[in-house]
Design a protein around this motif. Structure first.
Motif, PDB file in Angstrom:
ATOM      1  N   ASP A 114       0.834  -1.205   0.000  1.00 36.46           N
ATOM      2  CA  ASP A 114       0.000   0.000   0.000  1.00 36.46           C
ATOM      3  C   ASP A 114       0.870   1.257   0.000  1.00 36.46           C
ATOM      4  OD1 ASP A 114      -2.344  -1.406  -0.058  1.00 36.46           O
ATOM      5  OD2 ASP A 114      -2.775  -1.200   2.079  1.00 36.46           O
ATOM      6  N   TYR A 115       1.960   1.215   0.735  1.00 40.42           N
ATOM      7  CA  TYR A 115       2.879   2.361   0.763  1.00 40.42           C
ATOM      8  C   TYR A 115       3.497   2.581  -0.627  1.00 40.42           C
ATOM      9  CZ  TYR A 115       6.479   5.534   2.486  1.00 40.42           C
ATOM     10  OH  TYR A 115       7.275   6.639   2.695  1.00 40.42           O
ATOM     11  N   VAL A 116       3.940   1.502  -1.238  1.00 36.44           N
ATOM     12  CA  VAL A 116       4.537   1.594  -2.566  1.00 36.44           C
ATOM     13  C   VAL A 116       3.542   2.149  -3.575  1.00 36.44           C
ATOM     14  CG1 VAL A 116       5.375   0.177  -4.487  1.00 36.44           C
ATOM     15  CG2 VAL A 116       6.295  -0.176  -2.197  1.00 36.44           C
ATOM     16  N   ARG A 117       2.288   1.736  -3.472  1.00 36.97           N
ATOM     17  CA  ARG A 117       1.272   2.210  -4.406  1.00 36.97           C
ATOM     18  C   ARG A 117       1.022   3.710  -4.299  1.00 36.97           C
ATOM     19  NH1 ARG A 117      -2.690  -2.823  -2.970  1.00 36.97           N
ATOM     20  NH2 ARG A 117      -2.253  -4.158  -4.802  1.00 36.97           N
ATOM     21  N   SER A 118       1.336   4.301  -3.180  1.00 39.90           N
ATOM     22  CA  SER A 118       0.974   5.701  -2.954  1.00 39.90           C
ATOM     23  C   SER A 118       2.165   6.640  -2.866  1.00 39.90           C
ATOM     24  CB  SER A 118       0.134   5.816  -1.671  1.00 39.90           C
ATOM     25  OG  SER A 118       0.849   5.312  -0.556  1.00 39.90           O
ATOM     26  N   HIS A 119       3.342   6.176  -3.283  1.00 41.65           N
ATOM     27  CA  HIS A 119       4.537   7.019  -3.272  1.00 41.65           C
ATOM     28  C   HIS A 119       5.295   6.862  -4.586  1.00 41.65           C
ATOM     29  CE1 HIS A 119       3.534   6.882   1.011  1.00 41.65           C
ATOM     30  NE2 HIS A 119       4.208   8.005   1.124  1.00 41.65           N
ATOM     31  N   CYS A 120       6.398   7.593  -4.693  1.00 46.34           N
ATOM     32  CA  CYS A 120       7.182   7.579  -5.926  1.00 46.34           C
ATOM     33  C   CYS A 120       8.440   6.730  -5.769  1.00 46.34           C
ATOM     34  CB  CYS A 120       7.519   9.007  -6.342  1.00 46.34           C
ATOM     35  SG  CYS A 120       6.057   9.977  -6.791  1.00 46.34           S
ATOM     36  N   ALA A 121       9.131   6.535  -6.869  1.00 50.82           N
ATOM     37  CA  ALA A 121      10.161   5.508  -6.950  1.00 50.82           C
ATOM     38  C   ALA A 121      11.315   5.726  -5.975  1.00 50.82           C
ATOM     39  CB  ALA A 121      10.699   5.426  -8.373  1.00 50.82           C
ATOM     40  N   ALA A 122      11.735   6.968  -5.787  1.00 47.60           N
ATOM     41  CA  ALA A 122      12.914   7.207  -4.947  1.00 47.60           C
ATOM     42  C   ALA A 122      12.720   6.656  -3.547  1.00 47.60           C
ATOM     43  CB  ALA A 122      13.219   8.698  -4.888  1.00 47.60           C
ATOM     44  N   ILE A 123      11.549   6.872  -2.982  1.00 50.24           N
ATOM     45  CA  ILE A 123      11.297   6.362  -1.634  1.00 50.24           C
ATOM     46  C   ILE A 123      10.845   4.911  -1.659  1.00 50.24           C
ATOM     47  CG2 ILE A 123       8.895   7.175  -1.508  1.00 50.24           C
ATOM     48  CD1 ILE A 123       9.537   7.900   1.452  1.00 50.24           C
ATOM     49  N   ASP A 124      10.116   4.507  -2.707  1.00 51.46           N
ATOM     50  CA  ASP A 124       9.652   3.113  -2.798  1.00 51.46           C
ATOM     51  C   ASP A 124      10.825   2.154  -2.861  1.00 51.46           C
ATOM     52  OD1 ASP A 124       7.035   3.901  -2.765  1.00 51.46           O
ATOM     53  OD2 ASP A 124       6.720   3.706  -4.918  1.00 51.46           O
ATOM     54  N   THR A 125      11.828   2.496  -3.667  1.00 54.60           N
ATOM     55  CA  THR A 125      12.955   1.594  -3.817  1.00 54.60           C
ATOM     56  C   THR A 125      13.812   1.554  -2.556  1.00 54.60           C
ATOM     57  OG1 THR A 125      14.173   3.398  -4.901  1.00 54.60           O
ATOM     58  CG2 THR A 125      13.069   1.792  -6.323  1.00 54.60           C
ATOM     59  N   THR A 126      13.761   2.616  -1.745  1.00 55.33           N
ATOM     60  CA  THR A 126      14.494   2.625  -0.474  1.00 55.33           C
ATOM     61  C   THR A 126      13.758   1.827   0.583  1.00 55.33           C
ATOM     62  OG1 THR A 126      15.419   4.804  -0.985  1.00 55.33           O
ATOM     63  CG2 THR A 126      15.457   4.106   1.315  1.00 55.33           C
ATOM     64  N   VAL A 127      12.486   2.125   0.766  1.00 59.70           N
ATOM     65  CA  VAL A 127      11.690   1.443   1.785  1.00 59.70           C
ATOM     66  C   VAL A 127      11.535  -0.033   1.449  1.00 59.70           C
ATOM     67  CG1 VAL A 127       9.375   1.318   2.807  1.00 59.70           C
ATOM     68  CG2 VAL A 127      10.463   3.535   2.447  1.00 59.70           C
ATOM     69  N   GLY A 128      11.455  -0.357   0.164  1.00 58.22           N
ATOM     70  CA  GLY A 128      11.243  -1.738  -0.234  1.00 58.22           C
ATOM     71  C   GLY A 128      12.499  -2.563  -0.411  1.00 58.22           C
TER      72      GLY A 128
END
Length: 402
Positions: A276-290
């Protein structure tokens, strides 16, 4: 956070139905109204321009350019052949040039899944990571049409990693740009396609689709790099590693295109929160958090190992078709996200089908740096195609080694 609901689905369906039922010129502002003869008495066709509004282009937040830009929406096609609406940006240099100019159908790399990540939201502000590359294309006197892809900037979720949809979006952006009267582009003008990473996948798919889907486009060359040509191998290579956020995005994008896959039904609570977090954010933070996450730890059963999921992933595998136009394929030898062997196999598959492929391996570079290093040589190669110089495919050369 993006929430899928019956109300949202109904609203999306209604908006699309209205767009396809209305005469084209009726949905375009008067200053940009244009449609082919007879458009008022038929439903919109793939590539038809639905709306256009003035926009802007900046390569950086502080750098202005002598260009004109428009945000557009246009009719395109999903992976399964259904009509959809996609947005994008058309940019034309104001250089005093008259007559036809080349048009680049440009596909950006991974930006994320939320609408705020769409290229059309960042190009006017100078916050697009690829603004500098686009600026160098414009400085050559070329126009550029940048697709937002399905579900970025338009209703519905982004179908990230779904190759057939992305290829359609690239080709239809070029078609729509040629219909925008202020852009001054000719429907018979030369077209080049260019993209890296996710954009390389989209461009590769456009290359394979163009002969059947958009045969009227005068595509002179296709430059595609860092191509995730085989999603199953890309996912396996990144699971549990630094690039595992891309695997989560890939799963969410496939689920967006094919809801019958039911991604959420396989997720543990921690996996649900992360997706859900990945779906609602952009790549720079998604690739870090994930990063450094294993699908096996986030799911009750890793869906990517299941037959229905693998069938959909295979639907996005490149190499099954033959590009009609010459192709310049480039890949960094030390690419840490997209295995070099995946690119080698795509080159072999295209060559075996008789495609005209020029291969370039980029030494001493990873995924991001390979994209930056490869952009100018790719544009130089396209310039040769626009100039009518003979293509320089090297399929007869020995298969490149790592």
């Amino acid at each position: 956070m993006r929430i899928r609901s019956t109300a949202l689905t109904a609203a999306t369906t209604m908006a699309l139905a209205l767009a396809l039922a209305l005469p084209i010129a009726a949905s375009i502002p008067a200053s940009a109204a244009h449609a082919p003869a007879g458009a008022g008495d038929r439903a919109a066709r793939p590539g038809d321009l639905l709306s256009a509004a003035p926009s802007a282009f900046r390569p950086t937040p502080t750098q202005s350019t002598n260009t004109r830009a428009w945000k557009i929406s246009y009719r395109s096609t999903t992976a399964d052949g259904a009509p959809n609406v996609v947005s994008g940006t058309v940019i034309v240099p104001q250089d005093g040039r008259s007559g036809p100019r080349p048009l680049i159908g440009y596909a950006v790399g991974t930006v994320g899944l939320d609408d705020s990540c769409a290229p059309s939201a960042h190009l006017p502000k100078g916050t697009s990571a690829e603004g500098g590359i686009i600026q160098r294309l414009l400085q050559r006197g070329w126009a550029v049409a940048v697709t937002d892809y399905e579900g970025l900037g338009t209703p519905g979720p982004h179908t990230y990693s779904v190759g057939p949809s992305a290829g359609h979006a690239v080709l239809d952006a070029a078609r729509a740009a040629q219909q925008l009267p202020e852009a001054g582009l000719s429907a018979a003008g030369p077209v080049g396609l260019l993209g890296y990473s996710q954009g390389g996948q989209a461009t590769g798919w456009a290359a394979e689709q163009q002969r059947a889907y958009a045969p009227e486009l005068q595509v002179k060359g296709v430059a595609a790099g860092g191509i995730p040509a085989d999603l199953r191998k890309v996912a396996a290579a990144n699971d549990g590693r630094a690039g595992s956020g891309v695997v989560l995005m890939l799963a969410a994008g496939q689920d967006a295109a094919f809801p019958e896959l039911k991604l959420d039904s396989y997720l543990k609570p921690a996996g649900k929160d992360l997706v859900d977090y990945v779906r609602s954010h952009c790549a720079a933070i998604d690739t870090t958090v994930g990063s450094f996450k294993r699908m096996a730890d986030l799911t009750t059963t890793d869906p990517l190992t299941l037959a229905d999921w693998q069938a959909r992933l295979n639907q996005s595998r490149l190499g099954g078709g033959t590009p009609a136009a010459p192709v310049y394929q480039y890949h960094a030898i030390s690419d840490e996200l997209i295995p070099y062997a995946v690119a080698q196999q795509l080159r072999a598959d295209w060559c075996a089908k008789g495609a005209d492929v020029r291969w370039r391996a980029i030494p001493n570079r990873g995924h991001i740096t390979g994209g930056n290093s490869g952009a100018t040589p790719a544009a130089d190669w396209l310039a040769d195609r626009f100039a009518g110089r003979p293509s320089d495919g090297d399929c007869a050369a020995p298969r490149p080694r790592t």
